[in-house]
Design an enzyme around this catalytic site. Sequence first.
Site, PDB file in Angstrom:
ATOM      1  N   GLY A   9      -3.205  48.762  93.104  1.00 35.38           N
ATOM      2  CA  GLY A   9      -4.197  48.476  92.059  1.00 35.38           C
ATOM      3  C   GLY A   9      -5.047  47.276  92.415  1.00 35.38           C
ATOM      4  N   ARG A  12      -9.569  46.037  91.212  1.00 38.42           N
ATOM      5  CA  ARG A  12     -10.179  45.220  90.142  1.00 38.42           C
ATOM      6  C   ARG A  12      -9.111  44.360  89.471  1.00 38.42           C
ATOM      7  NH1 ARG A  12      -9.620  48.101  85.023  1.00 38.42           N
ATOM      8  NH2 ARG A  12      -8.482  50.008  85.470  1.00 38.42           N
ATOM      9  N   VAL A  57       0.105  55.457  92.423  1.00 41.49           N
ATOM     10  CA  VAL A  57       1.476  54.976  92.663  1.00 41.49           C
ATOM     11  C   VAL A  57       2.438  55.347  91.533  1.00 41.49           C
ATOM     12  CG1 VAL A  57       0.794  53.101  94.227  1.00 41.49           C
ATOM     13  CG2 VAL A  57       1.015  52.635  91.770  1.00 41.49           C
ATOM     14  N   ASN A  84       1.268  45.431  91.945  1.00 43.32           N
ATOM     15  CA  ASN A  84       0.426  44.917  90.862  1.00 43.32           C
ATOM     16  C   ASN A  84      -0.012  46.000  89.873  1.00 43.32           C
ATOM     17  OD1 ASN A  84      -1.891  43.147  89.643  1.00 43.32           O
ATOM     18  ND2 ASN A  84      -2.915  44.959  90.465  1.00 43.32           N
ATOM     19  N   SER A 136       5.268  40.541  83.394  1.00 39.68           N
ATOM     20  CA  SER A 136       4.459  40.060  82.259  1.00 39.68           C
ATOM     21  C   SER A 136       5.306  39.176  81.346  1.00 39.68           C
ATOM     22  CB  SER A 136       3.944  41.241  81.435  1.00 39.68           C
ATOM     23  OG  SER A 136       3.349  40.784  80.235  1.00 39.68           O
ATOM     24  N   TYR A 149       5.468  48.892  76.840  1.00 33.72           N
ATOM     25  CA  TYR A 149       4.968  48.010  77.915  1.00 33.72           C
ATOM     26  C   TYR A 149       5.991  46.906  78.205  1.00 33.72           C
ATOM     27  CZ  TYR A 149       1.753  44.792  80.340  1.00 33.72           C
ATOM     28  OH  TYR A 149       1.155  43.950  81.246  1.00 33.72           O
ATOM     29  N   THR A 152       9.034  48.107  80.136  1.00 30.45           N
ATOM     30  CA  THR A 152       8.795  48.381  81.564  1.00 30.45           C
ATOM     31  C   THR A 152       8.669  47.070  82.334  1.00 30.45           C
ATOM     32  OG1 THR A 152       6.372  48.529  81.312  1.00 30.45           O
ATOM     33  CG2 THR A 152       7.625  50.572  81.099  1.00 30.45           C
ATOM     34  N   LYS A 153       8.083  46.052  81.700  1.00 37.18           N
ATOM     35  CA  LYS A 153       7.885  44.780  82.409  1.00 37.18           C
ATOM     36  C   LYS A 153       9.205  43.996  82.499  1.00 37.18           C
ATOM     37  CE  LYS A 153       3.608  45.205  83.553  1.00 37.18           C
ATOM     38  NZ  LYS A 153       3.171  45.123  84.954  1.00 37.18           N
ATOM     39  N   ILE A 182      -4.351  37.092  80.604  1.00 31.85           N
ATOM     40  CA  ILE A 182      -5.309  36.853  81.684  1.00 31.85           C
ATOM     41  C   ILE A 182      -6.575  37.666  81.384  1.00 31.85           C
ATOM     42  CG2 ILE A 182      -5.645  36.924  84.196  1.00 31.85           C
ATOM     43  CD1 ILE A 182      -3.213  35.160  83.286  1.00 31.85           C
TER      44      ILE A 182
END
Length: 240
Positions: A9, A12, A57, A84, A136, A149, A152-153, A182
């Site tokens: 990734g 960007r 991925v 990433n 994260s 989320y 998973t992090k 961010i």
Amino acid sequence: MQPLCLITGGGRGIGAAIARSLGEAGFRLLINYRSSAKEAEGLAGQFPGSAAVQADVATVEGCDALYEILKKDYDGQLKVLVNNAGVALDNPLFNASVEEFQKSVAANMQSVWYLSKKLARLMIRRKEGRIINISSIVGHTGNKAQSVYGMTKAAIDNFTRSAALELADYNILVNSVAPGFIDTDMTAAIPEEYKEKILSGIPLGRMGLPDEVAQVVTFLATSGSYITGSVIHVNGGMYG
Ligand code: NAP
């Protein structure tokens, strides 16, 4: 020969900042993208010996394709893998669908485990390598509408611990970098009133910049030779 790194990734956002920073530190870049072809190719073009490579991925096939490219075109010479790529499919628990859950697990979790598992073989042969996983703050604190989320992090940081223990025998260091909020496309999607609330909880009083995450990743890729199994928090003082 300059060392080679792969950033998933990397077209960007935080991934692109990491790619730029590693390129400036003297790495040849393999910049993986899923859909941001123009951005990834433009970035690769700025660093000699670098290339952009398309692969999803979140799929076994996509990760296998990256492994084959590294093996055949680069003689297995991978020094640094930066996991990433990730997605944030925000939805309250009562609304979230099984499909969103599965997509998040595949993109954020399976990708990290499967790609690391495959590419660690190349590093084991060379008895050298670094794997840097972008997790994260949410994997530690939890967050509204981010139950999936966050899961998973959190899993990524636990994976970092186990992989670091296993791969230490082969001089492969494995660490996580856990960003707070961010300024990227991912956080641009947060509603304005909720953003204000987040900002009021950040001791440094602002969102972080992708470059501020990239600096830490580059440190772990080039220095930090006695750091493994760690989670480095980059969050303006919110947590850690
Ligand atoms: P972003 O701006 O939304 O960019 C996401 C990146 O991931 C894009 O480069 C995208 O590639 C790539 N990607 C997603 N799914 C992919 C897949 N299946 N295969 C290959 N590439 C895939 O996100 P970001 O803010 O830069 O986030 C980067 C990482 O940092 C993520 O893991 C995210 O969870 C983590 N993070 C971000 C923040 C934040 O506040 N921004 C905070 C903590 C952690 P394409 O554009 O090519 O599709």
